[in-house]
Write a protein that holds these residues in place. Structure first.
Motif, PDB file in Angstrom:
ATOM      1  N   ASP A   1     108.425  33.834  63.688  1.00 13.65           N
ATOM      2  CA  ASP A   1     107.856  35.177  63.541  1.00 13.65           C
ATOM      3  C   ASP A   1     107.479  35.475  62.100  1.00 13.65           C
ATOM      4  OD1 ASP A   1     107.658  36.206  66.091  1.00 13.65           O
ATOM      5  OD2 ASP A   1     109.733  36.894  66.121  1.00 13.65           O
TER       6      ASP A   1
ATOM      7  N   PRO B   1     103.227  35.675  62.223  1.00 16.91           N
ATOM      8  CA  PRO B   1     103.455  36.960  62.896  1.00 16.91           C
ATOM      9  C   PRO B   1     102.306  37.302  63.841  1.00 16.91           C
ATOM     10  CG  PRO B   1     102.734  37.301  60.638  1.00 16.91           C
ATOM     11  CD  PRO B   1     102.908  35.820  60.818  1.00 16.91           C
ATOM     12  N   ASP B   2     102.554  38.270  64.707  1.00 14.81           N
ATOM     13  CA  ASP B   2     101.493  38.747  65.592  1.00 14.81           C
ATOM     14  C   ASP B   2     100.319  39.227  64.759  1.00 14.81           C
ATOM     15  OD1 ASP B   2     102.646  38.317  68.078  1.00 14.81           O
ATOM     16  OD2 ASP B   2     103.695  40.225  68.075  1.00 14.81           O
ATOM     17  N   ALA B   3      99.129  38.923  65.226  1.00 14.84           N
ATOM     18  CA  ALA B   3      97.922  39.379  64.537  1.00 14.84           C
ATOM     19  C   ALA B   3      97.794  40.884  64.729  1.00 14.84           C
ATOM     20  CB  ALA B   3      96.696  38.673  65.092  1.00 14.84           C
ATOM     21  N   PRO B   4      97.278  41.602  63.707  1.00 13.86           N
ATOM     22  CA  PRO B   4      97.089  43.038  63.874  1.00 13.86           C
ATOM     23  C   PRO B   4      96.085  43.317  64.990  1.00 13.86           C
ATOM     24  CG  PRO B   4      96.183  42.280  61.772  1.00 13.86           C
ATOM     25  CD  PRO B   4      96.854  41.116  62.414  1.00 13.86           C
ATOM     26  N   ALA B   5      96.283  44.417  65.662  1.00 18.59           N
ATOM     27  CA  ALA B   5      95.426  44.765  66.796  1.00 18.59           C
ATOM     28  C   ALA B   5      94.031  45.147  66.315  1.00 18.59           C
ATOM     29  CB  ALA B   5      96.038  45.913  67.579  1.00 18.59           C
TER      30      ALA B   5
ATOM     31  N   ASP C   1      89.840  46.384  70.808  1.00 19.00           N
ATOM     32  CA  ASP C   1      90.763  45.933  71.850  1.00 19.00           C
ATOM     33  C   ASP C   1      91.701  47.055  72.275  1.00 19.00           C
ATOM     34  OD1 ASP C   1      89.649  43.414  71.821  1.00 19.00           O
ATOM     35  OD2 ASP C   1      91.177  42.574  70.473  1.00 19.00           O
TER      36      ASP C   1
END
Length: 117
Positions: free
Chosen positions: A73, A77-81, A85
């Motif tokens: 993580d 990390p998760d990509a920003p939204a 979308d």
């Protein structure tokens, strides 16, 4: 060794292997014990620690045994939204207007400036 974007692929694999071996040794585990705990072969552990290519699932299993899986993580990390979308997830789809269309366009009436009496 600090890993950067300029580090060669092989150097990264070698560094990952060295670090995995260091963590395994801190846990006082042999390669055989580590392989058994991870559910992989001893040869896979040898390849991993030597900086050879291994299947991603085997890396995940090894990280889990070392309790380092949560590190994924931090480095990925998760990509920003994307705002578009987010709108689509809410059921609101952005629609593009025709360049020649007006909201009050009535094709049966001639066009007027709106200031005629």
């Amino acid at each position: 060794m600090k890993v950067t974007n300029l580090t060669t692929d092989q150097a990264v694999l070698t560094e990952v292997g060295r670090r995995m071996a260091d963590y395994r040794l801190q846990r006082h585990m042999t390669q055989s014990q580590f392989a058994e705990a991870a559910g992989v072969s001893k040869r896979t552990v040898e390849r991993l620690e030597a900086g050879d290519s291994v299947q991603l699932i085997n890396l995940v299993r090894a990280l889990r045994v070392l309790e380092k899986l949560d590190g994924l993580d931090r480095f990925l990390p998760d990509a920003p939204a994307n705002p578009i979308d987010l709108l689509e997830r809410q059921g609101k789809v952005r629609q593009r207007a025709r360049p020649d269309a007006r909201p009050d366009d009535d094709a049966t009436q001639p066009w007027r400036w709106g200031d005629e009496a």
